[in-house]
Design an enzyme around this catalytic site. Sequence first.
Site, short mmCIF file in Angstrom:
data_model
loop_
_atom_site.label_atom_id
_atom_site.label_comp_id
_atom_site.label_asym_id
_atom_site.label_seq_id
_atom_site.Cartn_x
_atom_site.Cartn_y
_atom_site.Cartn_z
N LEU A 122 27.31 6.07 -37.48
CA LEU A 122 27.79 5.32 -36.32
C LEU A 122 28.79 6.17 -35.56
O LEU A 122 29.47 7.02 -36.15
CB LEU A 122 28.48 4.02 -36.78
N ASP A 123 28.89 5.93 -34.26
CA ASP A 123 29.93 6.58 -33.46
C ASP A 123 31.31 6.23 -34.02
O ASP A 123 31.49 5.18 -34.65
CB ASP A 123 29.88 6.09 -32.00
N MET A 124 32.27 7.09 -33.76
CA MET A 124 33.62 6.86 -34.23
C MET A 124 34.13 5.47 -33.84
O MET A 124 34.76 4.77 -34.64
CB MET A 124 34.56 7.93 -33.67
N THR B 299 32.40 2.77 -32.98
CA THR B 299 31.52 1.65 -33.35
C THR B 299 31.80 1.30 -34.81
O THR B 299 31.80 2.19 -35.66
CB THR B 299 30.04 2.01 -33.15
#
Length: 300
Positions: free
Chosen positions: A133-135, A137
């Site tokens: 996941l993105d940082m 998210t």
Amino acid sequence: MSILEKKVEDVVEGTKLREYLKREMGISTRLIRSASIQKRIFINNEVVKMNRVIKNGEIIKIDLEKEESQNIAPEKIDIDIVYEDEDILVVNKKPFMVVHPTKTYQSGTLANGVINYFMESNQNCIVRLVSRLDMNTSGLIIIAKNQFSHGMLSKAMSENKVEKRYLAIVHGIFKEKQGTIDKPIYRPEGIENGTRRVVDERGQRSITHYKVVEEFSDSSLVECKLETGRTHQIRVHLSYLGHPIYGDVLYGDGDNEGDLIERQALHAYGLDFKSPRTEKELSLRADLPDDMKELIDKLK
């Protein structure tokens, strides 16, 4: 010790072990090779070669544990474990946490915390990420504990057999309360921010199913189910529809929404997939994080 075990049944006469491991047990060629070299494959508790002809009733065992190391420093970090068995660890990642060390973020990542957890719980595992996941998210991430589970789940991911569900808080009220966004996503060259994607016919086909869960005065809580897994897919698709996610700097007006939420209001709340060992259906969920609950209260 983690042992994968299977009783041979209904095997065609003359079938060799290597063929059976690949076809019937889904074991990768790479794992078969390494386990064979290290004498970790047994029939009836005896080490065997891969060209051994197998028979009905025999018991195949594979020792999945092996000495491994990883250049990730263990750090005492509180990790929220949602599910764990001998093959996988599923954690609920906090917002603002990087998943894996990079040049910019060499410590404080989820992987640093997980490797420390493995050490403290006396588990001889390295961090094998099945999902990321993105940082900014939050939500569920699958980590495989061995080569077998990583291979099986990575294959399931590539075949869209892992159902991924997200919750997003977005601007505006949808005309259609549920639907499918089937628009290709493309990464243009020369854009000032090199990570930004756009809907463009030159891109890869990308499919997001959405459903409005709750509406507020001029905003909505939306569930998104991914059929494909492109970078920033949900953020790009919702912005394309005219419903950017609150706090999204890249695809919305996040720079001016810091008083509401300090990151994109996107949470990976649900995973549905089969256990790589037992094929039992797993349905895992993670509650909305506090900052998204607070945003909802503000929008109400």
